[in-house]
Design a protein around this motif. Structure first.
Motif, PDB file in Angstrom:
ATOM      1  N   CYS A 215     -28.404  39.628 -24.333  1.00 26.31           N
ATOM      2  CA  CYS A 215     -27.489  38.513 -24.830  1.00 26.31           C
ATOM      3  C   CYS A 215     -27.277  38.589 -26.128  1.00 26.31           C
ATOM      4  O   CYS A 215     -27.811  39.286 -27.178  1.00 26.31           O
ATOM      5  CB  CYS A 215     -27.993  37.140 -24.684  1.00 26.31           C
ATOM      6  SG  CYS A 215     -29.428  36.538 -25.623  1.00 26.31           S
TER       7      CYS A 215
ATOM      8  N   ARG B 130     -32.006  35.858 -20.926  1.00 26.70           N
ATOM      9  CA  ARG B 130     -31.750  37.070 -21.657  1.00 26.70           C
ATOM     10  C   ARG B 130     -32.160  37.224 -22.980  1.00 26.70           C
ATOM     11  O   ARG B 130     -32.228  36.141 -23.532  1.00 26.70           O
ATOM     12  CB  ARG B 130     -30.199  37.317 -21.227  1.00 26.70           C
ATOM     13  CG  ARG B 130     -29.615  37.431 -19.958  1.00 26.70           C
ATOM     14  CD  ARG B 130     -28.046  37.392 -19.830  1.00 26.70           C
ATOM     15  NE  ARG B 130     -27.749  37.750 -18.574  1.00 26.70           N
ATOM     16  CZ  ARG B 130     -27.053  38.941 -18.208  1.00 26.70           C
ATOM     17  NH1 ARG B 130     -27.118  39.908 -19.140  1.00 26.70           N
ATOM     18  NH2 ARG B 130     -26.784  38.992 -16.873  1.00 26.70           N
TER      19      ARG B 130
ATOM     20  N   GLY C 245     -31.910  41.268 -19.139  1.00 25.25           N
ATOM     21  CA  GLY C 245     -30.784  41.151 -19.489  1.00 25.25           C
ATOM     22  C   GLY C 245     -30.723  41.007 -21.296  1.00 25.25           C
ATOM     23  O   GLY C 245     -31.280  40.544 -21.869  1.00 25.25           O
TER      24      GLY C 245
END
Length: 114
Positions: free
Chosen positions: A33, A43, A31
């Protein structure tokens, strides 16, 4: 963590284009961010993924610096005059743009043999 991607112990440091590919793979797997190198949920931003890969021996500081230069070249050619990490954190930024940057930077690196 990186074992989830099939990257085992005793990693082979990557050249800049390979490093950029790995940064993208890390972000796709764990992920993306903004505003933090690594979020509490794991993330990462671009720089956070680079930090992880450097700490684990997947890239040397020199190859990472060259990869960063390729990202900056791509951003400059697009009319962006800021560091990649600040660009990553812009309001409204989307992962699709980050993916495009990393892909274009890796392609640029390969074009010049890096």
């Amino acid at each position: 963590m990186l074992a989830d991607l099939g990257w085992w112990n005793n990693p082979t440091p990557q050249n800049p284009s390979g490093h950029l590919d790995q940064v993208l793979a890390v972000l796709e797997r764990y992920g993306w961010c903004q505003s933090l190198d690594t979020s509490p949920t794991g993330r990462m931003c671009i720089r956070g993924a680079q930090n992880l890969l450097e700490r684990t021996g997947h890239v040397t500081p020199d190859a990472r610096d060259r990869a960063t230069a390729h990202m900056q070249t791509v951003l400059t050619r697009a009319g962006v005059d800021m560091p990649f990490w600040a660009w990553n954190d812009l309001p409204g930024q989307e992962f699709s743009h980050v993916k495009d940057l990393l892909t274009r930077a890796a392609t640029h690196a390969r074009t010049i043999g890096d």
